[in-house]
Design a protein around this motif. Structure first.
Motif, PDB file in Angstrom:
ATOM      1  N   ARG A  21       0.828  -1.215   0.000  1.00 33.97           N
ATOM      2  CA  ARG A  21       0.000   0.000   0.000  1.00 33.97           C
ATOM      3  C   ARG A  21       0.856   1.256   0.000  1.00 33.97           C
ATOM      4  NH1 ARG A  21      -4.465  -2.108   4.390  1.00 33.97           N
ATOM      5  NH2 ARG A  21      -5.609  -3.428   2.943  1.00 33.97           N
ATOM      6  N   ALA A  22       1.929   1.237   0.793  1.00 38.35           N
ATOM      7  CA  ALA A  22       2.823   2.398   0.840  1.00 38.35           C
ATOM      8  C   ALA A  22       3.470   2.599  -0.538  1.00 38.35           C
ATOM      9  CB  ALA A  22       3.894   2.196   1.903  1.00 38.35           C
ATOM     10  N   HIS A  23       3.781   1.477  -1.175  1.00 34.22           N
ATOM     11  CA  HIS A  23       4.381   1.511  -2.508  1.00 34.22           C
ATOM     12  C   HIS A  23       3.403   2.129  -3.514  1.00 34.22           C
ATOM     13  CE1 HIS A  23       6.015  -0.752  -6.153  1.00 34.22           C
ATOM     14  NE2 HIS A  23       6.973   0.056  -5.778  1.00 34.22           N
ATOM     15  N   ALA A  24       2.160   1.686  -3.435  1.00 37.70           N
ATOM     16  CA  ALA A  24       1.144   2.168  -4.383  1.00 37.70           C
ATOM     17  C   ALA A  24       0.920   3.673  -4.244  1.00 37.70           C
ATOM     18  CB  ALA A  24      -0.167   1.418  -4.160  1.00 37.70           C
ATOM     19  N   GLU A  25       1.145   4.186  -3.029  1.00 40.63           N
ATOM     20  CA  GLU A  25       0.875   5.610  -2.770  1.00 40.63           C
ATOM     21  C   GLU A  25       2.162   6.444  -2.783  1.00 40.63           C
ATOM     22  OE1 GLU A  25      -2.621   7.533   0.055  1.00 40.63           O
ATOM     23  OE2 GLU A  25      -1.024   6.431   1.047  1.00 40.63           O
ATOM     24  N   PHE A  29       0.683  10.850  -2.243  1.00 43.71           N
ATOM     25  CA  PHE A  29       0.076  10.569  -0.938  1.00 43.71           C
ATOM     26  C   PHE A  29      -1.256  11.313  -0.803  1.00 43.71           C
ATOM     27  CE2 PHE A  29      -0.347  12.754   3.261  1.00 43.71           C
ATOM     28  CZ  PHE A  29      -0.843  11.682   3.992  1.00 43.71           C
ATOM     29  N   ALA A  30      -2.316  10.581  -0.540  1.00 44.61           N
ATOM     30  CA  ALA A  30      -3.654  11.143  -0.280  1.00 44.61           C
ATOM     31  C   ALA A  30      -4.070  12.175  -1.328  1.00 44.61           C
ATOM     32  CB  ALA A  30      -3.691  11.761   1.129  1.00 44.61           C
ATOM     33  N   GLY A  31      -3.707  11.922  -2.575  1.00 47.47           N
ATOM     34  CA  GLY A  31      -4.112  12.824  -3.660  1.00 47.47           C
ATOM     35  C   GLY A  31      -3.421  14.176  -3.638  1.00 47.47           C
ATOM     36  N   SER A  35       4.777  12.668  -2.530  1.00 51.07           N
ATOM     37  CA  SER A  35       4.868  11.581  -1.552  1.00 51.07           C
ATOM     38  C   SER A  35       4.677  12.124  -0.140  1.00 51.07           C
ATOM     39  CB  SER A  35       6.226  10.890  -1.670  1.00 51.07           C
ATOM     40  OG  SER A  35       7.220  11.738  -1.120  1.00 51.07           O
ATOM     41  N   VAL A  36       4.430  11.234   0.795  1.00 48.43           N
ATOM     42  CA  VAL A  36       4.289  11.669   2.193  1.00 48.43           C
ATOM     43  C   VAL A  36       5.592  12.306   2.679  1.00 48.43           C
ATOM     44  CG1 VAL A  36       4.874   9.416   3.228  1.00 48.43           C
ATOM     45  CG2 VAL A  36       3.430  11.003   4.491  1.00 48.43           C
TER      46      VAL A  36
END
Ligand code: PMP
Length: 374
Positions: A21-25, A29-31, A35-36
């Motif tokens: 999931r972290a990879h997919a985002e 991150f959150a649109g 990235s986060v």
């Protein structure tokens, strides 16, 4: 891609779905279109995510609103000092139950801080033995002279190096005390349901069951924190993190994000009840393999206090232990070498360690034993 069966003591295995999931985002991150890692911590998406991480941890433990979930930096080792700086005063003495290597370090730091603050030296009750495996038990019930006037009582619920864990009942049960109870839960945090409301403060480096290194989770009773010292630097005061919702300074953003994802995964698996059932099951597989080895594998720890997180065991010689670790690595079973100060073998069985890995380990143990004539 070849992933190993990871028995590392921490940093340790993370659930594969969390990594996916972290990879997919990763790039978005959150649109937010970044990235986060690239987000400011002063943005709504970040703040919402961090609040969700704290809420998810609180929900896993059914934590009452008297307590706050904080994210800080510095690891559990920093908390060894932060805690006495906050909580020592009024001439009260802290009490440390030392059941392993980490508790010993915590007590040592408290001693230094007590001296600096002109407070009485902490009382230390250690189960350390002069011979053999140094720490193999928790204090017998009724053996520690707790006093209502203790500044606080500190213990380590699971000793990662020594494989010693407090239980929730029976002969190795956590003590009941009338003074504030504080626990280093670094290596069994989110591994079993527990009433954290009875603790004034719980802290845990995230890098075992809860996420990556770099973020330390602190759960604190707000009223207790409010009564702590206010003459130490603000960055070290628990109230600073409480009042600023862990955003007084830049939090470890990626770490908090991964803690949130791990908390989500735990919830999806059935929460802490499911984590405990798996921990019981996985550790029993290894302890049974030890018990049925006709003395080839031995556990140095009192059966009542054997850890479900870090199963430590010995082979007849250090040479065989080295050969065991090497041969295990050859089969993709990694991270089994005991801590350098105690030696032996240690299988860390945190939440993300899959049952099939443990079955493979147990199978390997049986074959290794036969190969060496037992
Ligand atoms: N306490 C316990 C029980 C631990 O297992 C560890 C790390 N292995 C620590 C404290 C120290 O944690 P950190 O490295 O995050 O300072």
């Amino acid at each position: 891609m070849q992933r190993v069966k990871n028995f590392n003591p921490g940093p340790a295995a993370l659930p594969r779905v969390v990594l996916e999931r972290a990879h997919a985002e990763w790039f978005d991150f959150a649109g937010t279109g970044m990235s986060v890692l690239e987000n400011s911590h002063r943005t709504k998406p970040y703040e919402a995510m961090q609040a969700d991480a704290a809420a998810r941890i609180a929900a896993l433990y059914k934590l009452p609103s008297t307590h706050e979930v904080l994210f800080v930096q510095g690891g559990a080792s920093t908390m060894f000092a932060t805690l006495p700086f906050n909580a020592l005063g009024d001439g009260k003495r802290a009490r440390y139950l030392v059941t392993g290597t980490w508790g010993e370090k915590a007590a040592k730091e408290a001693k230094t801080v007590a001296k600096l603050l002109g407070q009485p030296e902490p009382a230390v009750h250690s189960t350390k033995r002069a011979e053999g495996w140094a720490f193999a038990s928790v204090p017998a019930q009724g053996s520690v002279p707790f006093e209502a006037s203790d500044a606080y009582v500190h213990l380590t619920t699971n000793e990662t190096v020594d494989g010693v864990q407090f239980d929730l009942g029976g002969p190795a049960a956590l003590p009941t005390v009338s003074s504030p109870l504080v626990a280093d839960m670094s290596s069994d945090f989110v591994s079993r349901p527990m009433d954290l409301a009875k603790f004034a403060c719980v802290y845990a480096g995230a890098q075992k069951n809860a996420g990556p290194s770099g973020v330390t989770i602190v759960i604190v009773d707000k009223a207790w924190a409010d009564a702590c010292r206010n003459d130490i630097p603000v960055i070290f005061q628990f109230r600073t993190a409480i009042e600023n919702r862990s955003l007084y300074n830049t939090p470890p953003t990626l770490g908090v994000y991964l803690v949130r994802e791990v908390a989500r995964w735990i919830d999806e698996q059935g929460g802490l009840v499911a984590m405990e059932a798996m921990a019981d099951h996985k550790s029993k597989l290894v302890y049974d393999a030890i018990a049925s080895s006709a003395g080839f594998f031995t556990s140095p720890v009192d059966p009542a206090a054997r850890s479900r997180m870090n199963v430590v065991f010995r082979l007849p010689t250090p040479e065989l232990e080295a050969a065991f670790v090497k041969a295990a690595e050859g089969e993709g079973l990694v991270g089994l070498k005991g801590h350098r100060i105690v030696g032996g073998i240690r299988a860390s069985l945190y939440n993300a360690v899959e049952e099939t890995w443990v079955l493979d380990l147990v199978d390997f143990m049986a074959r290794f034993r036969k190969l060496h004539g037992h």
